[in-house]
Scaffold this motif. Structure first.
Motif, PDB file in Angstrom:
ATOM      1  N   PHE A  42      20.886  11.210  13.436  1.00  0.00           N
ATOM      2  CA  PHE A  42      20.923   9.521  13.620  1.00  0.00           C
ATOM      3  C   PHE A  42      21.575  10.089  14.544  1.00  0.00           C
ATOM      4  N   TYR A  43      21.575   9.584  16.912  1.00  0.00           N
ATOM      5  CA  TYR A  43      23.235   9.618  17.468  1.00  0.00           C
ATOM      6  C   TYR A  43      22.414   8.224  17.337  1.00  0.00           C
ATOM      7  N   THR A  44      23.924   7.844  18.426  1.00  0.00           N
ATOM      8  CA  THR A  44      24.056   6.299  19.517  1.00  0.00           C
ATOM      9  C   THR A  44      23.963   7.350  21.042  1.00  0.00           C
ATOM     10  N   PRO A  45      23.869   6.525  21.576  1.00  0.00           N
ATOM     11  CA  PRO A  45      24.143   6.882  23.191  1.00  0.00           C
ATOM     12  C   PRO A  45      25.508   7.853  23.407  1.00  0.00           C
ATOM     13  N   ALA A  46      26.238   7.538  22.629  1.00  0.00           N
ATOM     14  CA  ALA A  46      27.908   7.609  23.438  1.00  0.00           C
ATOM     15  C   ALA A  46      28.050   8.829  22.416  1.00  0.00           C
ATOM     16  N   ALA A  55      19.093  21.061  23.916  1.00  0.00           N
ATOM     17  CA  ALA A  55      18.091  20.811  24.461  1.00  0.00           C
ATOM     18  C   ALA A  55      17.061  21.367  23.612  1.00  0.00           C
ATOM     19  N   GLY A  56      15.661  20.354  23.408  1.00  0.00           N
ATOM     20  CA  GLY A  56      14.760  20.511  22.790  1.00  0.00           C
ATOM     21  C   GLY A  56      14.996  20.383  20.532  1.00  0.00           C
ATOM     22  N   ARG A  57      16.065  20.311  20.613  1.00  0.00           N
ATOM     23  CA  ARG A  57      16.857  19.775  18.923  1.00  0.00           C
ATOM     24  C   ARG A  57      15.718  18.558  19.330  1.00  0.00           C
ATOM     25  N   LYS A  58      15.130  18.123  17.404  1.00  0.00           N
ATOM     26  CA  LYS A  58      14.935  16.778  17.561  1.00  0.00           C
ATOM     27  C   LYS A  58      15.709  16.089  16.674  1.00  0.00           C
ATOM     28  N   VAL A  59      16.016  14.923  16.778  1.00  0.00           N
ATOM     29  CA  VAL A  59      17.166  13.276  16.651  1.00  0.00           C
ATOM     30  C   VAL A  59      16.809  12.573  16.824  1.00  0.00           C
ATOM     31  N   GLN A  60      17.399  11.865  16.215  1.00  0.00           N
ATOM     32  CA  GLN A  60      16.653  10.111  16.620  1.00  0.00           C
ATOM     33  C   GLN A  60      17.819   9.263  17.443  1.00  0.00           C
ATOM     34  N   LEU A  61      17.467   8.825  18.383  1.00  0.00           N
ATOM     35  CA  LEU A  61      18.633   7.967  19.196  1.00  0.00           C
ATOM     36  C   LEU A  61      17.899   6.304  19.230  1.00  0.00           C
ATOM     37  N   GLY A  62      19.762   5.703  18.611  1.00  0.00           N
ATOM     38  CA  GLY A  62      18.536   4.553  18.403  1.00  0.00           C
ATOM     39  C   GLY A  62      20.429   3.721  19.226  1.00  0.00           C
ATOM     40  N   GLY A  63      19.985   2.247  19.654  1.00  0.00           N
ATOM     41  CA  GLY A  63      20.257   1.420  20.002  1.00  0.00           C
ATOM     42  C   GLY A  63      20.136   0.679  20.628  1.00  0.00           C
ATOM     43  N   LEU A  64      20.418   0.067  22.141  1.00  0.00           N
ATOM     44  CA  LEU A  64      19.690  -1.170  22.343  1.00  0.00           C
ATOM     45  C   LEU A  64      18.920  -1.325  23.332  1.00  0.00           C
ATOM     46  N   VAL A  65      17.903  -1.708  23.318  1.00  0.00           N
ATOM     47  CA  VAL A  65      17.003  -1.671  24.931  1.00  0.00           C
ATOM     48  C   VAL A  65      17.848  -2.652  25.881  1.00  0.00           C
ATOM     49  N   GLN A  66      18.324  -1.812  27.034  1.00  0.00           N
ATOM     50  CA  GLN A  66      19.038  -2.441  28.793  1.00  0.00           C
ATOM     51  C   GLN A  66      17.996  -3.234  28.709  1.00  0.00           C
ATOM     52  N   HIS A  67      18.685  -4.788  28.555  1.00  0.00           N
ATOM     53  CA  HIS A  67      18.292  -5.517  30.189  1.00  0.00           C
ATOM     54  C   HIS A  67      17.344  -5.371  31.312  1.00  0.00           C
ATOM     55  N   GLY A  68      16.197  -5.071  32.223  1.00  0.00           N
ATOM     56  CA  GLY A  68      16.103  -4.465  33.149  1.00  0.00           C
ATOM     57  C   GLY A  68      15.350  -3.026  33.740  1.00  0.00           C
ATOM     58  N   SER A  69      15.682  -2.799  31.734  1.00  0.00           N
ATOM     59  CA  SER A  69      15.195  -1.049  32.090  1.00  0.00           C
ATOM     60  C   SER A  69      14.062  -0.328  32.027  1.00  0.00           C
ATOM     61  N   VAL A  70      13.751  -1.696  31.279  1.00  0.00           N
ATOM     62  CA  VAL A  70      12.097  -1.693  31.130  1.00  0.00           C
ATOM     63  C   VAL A  70      10.700  -0.955  31.909  1.00  0.00           C
ATOM     64  N   GLU A 136      20.511   2.783  10.665  1.00  0.00           N
ATOM     65  CA  GLU A 136      21.743   3.694  10.767  1.00  0.00           C
ATOM     66  C   GLU A 136      22.453   2.939  12.521  1.00  0.00           C
ATOM     67  N   VAL A 137      21.678   1.806  13.261  1.00  0.00           N
ATOM     68  CA  VAL A 137      21.954   1.275  14.587  1.00  0.00           C
ATOM     69  C   VAL A 137      23.252   0.167  14.057  1.00  0.00           C
ATOM     70  N   SER A 138      22.632  -0.449  12.925  1.00  0.00           N
ATOM     71  CA  SER A 138      24.059  -1.275  13.014  1.00  0.00           C
ATOM     72  C   SER A 138      24.808  -1.159  12.196  1.00  0.00           C
ATOM     73  N   LYS A 139      24.871   0.656  11.435  1.00  0.00           N
ATOM     74  CA  LYS A 139      26.145   0.790  10.829  1.00  0.00           C
ATOM     75  C   LYS A 139      26.657   1.486  12.566  1.00  0.00           C
ATOM     76  N   ALA A 140      26.041   1.873  12.906  1.00  0.00           N
ATOM     77  CA  ALA A 140      26.888   2.365  14.310  1.00  0.00           C
ATOM     78  C   ALA A 140      27.508   1.615  15.659  1.00  0.00           C
ATOM     79  N   LEU A 141      26.703   0.390  15.175  1.00  0.00           N
ATOM     80  CA  LEU A 141      26.914  -0.412  16.406  1.00  0.00           C
ATOM     81  C   LEU A 141      28.516  -0.936  15.474  1.00  0.00           C
ATOM     82  N   LYS A 142      28.626  -0.987  14.363  1.00  0.00           N
ATOM     83  CA  LYS A 142      29.603  -2.111  13.423  1.00  0.00           C
ATOM     84  C   LYS A 142      30.997  -0.927  13.487  1.00  0.00           C
ATOM     85  N   GLU A 143      30.616   0.171  13.584  1.00  0.00           N
ATOM     86  CA  GLU A 143      31.665   1.164  13.780  1.00  0.00           C
ATOM     87  C   GLU A 143      32.090   0.619  14.914  1.00  0.00           C
ATOM     88  N   GLN A 144      31.552   0.192  16.068  1.00  0.00           N
ATOM     89  CA  GLN A 144      31.941   0.280  17.619  1.00  0.00           C
ATOM     90  C   GLN A 144      32.884  -1.008  18.044  1.00  0.00           C
TER      91      GLN A 144
END
Length: 162
Positions: A42-46, A55-70, A136-144
């Motif tokens: 599991f990784y956050t973007p940072a 490239a090609g390595r299977k991972v999990q990416l977590g964070g908040l969806v940026q406003h206006g980006s969808v 994982e997301v809440s832990k990463a956000l707390k650490e930051q």
């Protein structure tokens, strides 16, 4: 002084141990080799940028969806940006997003980074009620230092220009 013990019983035990040890080591090595692609970190973007995820390595990416980006395309592809306090990552997903997927909300996407650094998601998971965020997301956000507590509004990363 000999390697072999004088006792017949001890020699037999040592022989059995010397016969079993390489077989056991080989079995453990083969099991770990076979499971190497099953591990999904599991990784956050940072964290993904710092780790230079291959490239090609299977991972999990977590964070908040940026406003206006969808951005939804007619062919079924969806592009959006996942952000944390320090970095952002562009995500491309083909398929239907979960019903609870929204901008400003925490998600976890499973997939791989391509050679251009775009995350190609195979699965997107969204929180299922107002109080839940993936551990994982809440832990990463707390650490930051970005955790806003239960039910607080999500920040709009990257939506403001300096």
């Amino acid at each position: 002084m000999s390697f072999w013990p004088k006792s017949r019983k001890a020699r037999r035990r040592l022989t059995i141990l010397l016969a079993i040890a390489p077989v056991l080591a080989l079995a453990v090595g083969l099991a770990l080799y076979g499971l190497r692609d099953s591990i999904s970190l599991f990784y956050t973007p940072a964290q993904a940028q710092e780790a230079n995820v291959a490239a090609g390595r299977k991972v999990q990416l977590g964070g908040l969806v940026q406003h206006g980006s969808v951005v939804k395309h007619p062919d079924g592809n969806v592009e959006f940006v996942v952000a944390d306090q320090k970095a952002t990552a562009k995500v491309v997903y083909h398929g239907d997003l979960p019903d609870l997927f929204r901008e400003g909300q925490g998600i976890v996407a499973e997939g791989t980074f391509n050679a251009q650094g775009v995350f190609e998601a195979k699965l997107v998971l969204a929180k299922h009620d107002e109080r839940y965020m993936p551990r994982e997301v809440s832990k990463a956000l707390k650490e930051q230092g970005e955790w806003r507590g239960e039910g607080a509004g999500a920040p709009a990363y990257g939506s403001q220009k300096p």
